[in-house]
Design a protein around this motif. Sequence first.
Motif, short mmCIF file in Angstrom:
data_model
loop_
_atom_site.label_atom_id
_atom_site.label_comp_id
_atom_site.label_asym_id
_atom_site.label_seq_id
_atom_site.Cartn_x
_atom_site.Cartn_y
_atom_site.Cartn_z
N ALA A 284 9.10 55.12 46.67
CA ALA A 284 8.79 55.26 48.09
C ALA A 284 7.47 54.58 48.47
N GLY A 285 6.80 53.97 47.49
CA GLY A 285 5.52 53.34 47.76
C GLY A 285 5.64 51.90 48.24
N ALA B 251 -1.06 63.10 39.65
CA ALA B 251 0.40 62.95 39.75
C ALA B 251 1.06 63.09 38.39
N GLN C 51 10.12 59.03 42.01
CA GLN C 51 10.83 59.04 43.29
C GLN C 51 9.87 58.91 44.48
N ASP C 52 8.78 59.67 44.46
CA ASP C 52 7.91 59.78 45.64
C ASP C 52 6.76 58.78 45.64
N HIS C 53 6.29 58.41 44.46
CA HIS C 53 5.11 57.54 44.39
C HIS C 53 5.50 56.08 44.18
N TRP D 271 9.27 62.65 37.02
CA TRP D 271 10.42 62.28 37.85
C TRP D 271 10.04 62.27 39.33
N ARG D 272 9.22 63.23 39.73
CA ARG D 272 8.76 63.27 41.12
C ARG D 272 7.89 62.04 41.42
N CYS D 273 7.07 61.64 40.47
CA CYS D 273 6.24 60.44 40.65
C CYS D 273 7.10 59.20 40.81
#
Length: 445
Positions: free
Chosen positions: A344-345, A296, A339-341, A335-337
Amino acid sequence: MSVREVNFDGLVGPTHNYSGLAHGNVASMSHEGLVANPREAALQGLEKMKSLMDAGYVQGVLPPQQRPDLGALRDLGFAGSDAQVLARAADEAPQVLRAVCSASSMWTANAATVTPSVDAPDGRAHFTPANLQSSFHRYLEPATTGRVLASIFADEARFAHHPVLPATPAFSDEGAANHTRLAGDHGEPGVHLYVYGRQAFGGDGIAPRRYPARQTLEASQAVARQHGLSDAQTVFAQQHPEAIDAGVFHNDVIAVGNGPVLLYHEVAFRDEQGTLDALRERMASPLIPVRVPVEAVSLDDAVASYLFNSQLLSNPDGTMTLVVPGECQEREAVWRCLQDHLLAGHNPISEVVVKDVKQSMRNGGGPACLRLRVALSEAERAALSGRVLLDDALHGELVAWVERHYRDRLAPADLADPALASETLAALDELTGLLRLGSVYPFQR
């Protein structure tokens, strides 16, 4: 007992510059020689403090060091008037001059290691200033740091101060940048995670090869002994040598913890599972590990963005806020980590706040470097000396102080200017009055 975490941020000093002094700190080395803006740096730090105060967190302030350190130059044989000392140092030893002008005390995560009273056998909060012996420019800090901490935490019935560890490679100590306290909440007895890079005596010899390991196991153990912590309260874990060689010079560049949450990169610890197992065994509340895999976020992205050098803050409703540097937005994977990891985790991190601390980041210090965490009860907060807990009035006065005294441009060549030394002393003398700290600087004593 209302125990709350107080973040004591270091004010950026008037000599903030980019001299590239920190070997192993990729950002510091890569920005060497650039023109810095001390005024902007100090105001960025104050804006971060004010925004966290406005959000309901308890925010404190620590003053910068006296720089340039003319006393250190005289100890090294440079004689004459202040102007002559500076001119000779600039001519004969420019790297030494840069070192004695460093504003590195802004990163107060290195100032000391702190044990809150709820964990100490004598019921007092304990402080040990870090010796920072691994680099000359930081080795100059502990004496003044100790005086500042003793001035603020002066009540001997509530606070205990310990001597700096011997300034030798065997007891190399970098302070709270390699220390994390984990507990269900700040008032619950905690477990102290000490992370070291190498073992001075014995061990298997596995250590980084490219960059130095700044923290020793022996130093971490000595601080724990000073504070009276037992084996049941401590975990000692080795930082992964690969991380150090990638530019992770302190653990807080690859992991951050608060309350029961430990946010860390897959390559943070040499023995990841053993570290987690030891924490779980000792903690009264369940550990909540939040692991970021290398797939990630690469080590390079972690170091460039300082994702893990973010502030992890506890909220009254059990959620947590992560304060990240703006550089995290500039790296797509990071940035994706976020938001998504993370958001959203299944973990308590519910909010990400982005802060511009670019002046600090260029020298290798993110939001977490800029603060020393001290868990204090309501009575302990009331017992603090000086005027160091931020409010609107103090913030306004500090902003005005910065705007009066700080330059908006400083290149390494400007450090020999004797006017800069005079400006800095005038600024610090006024600051100690604003913060009501007394005579903490050498020139005041």
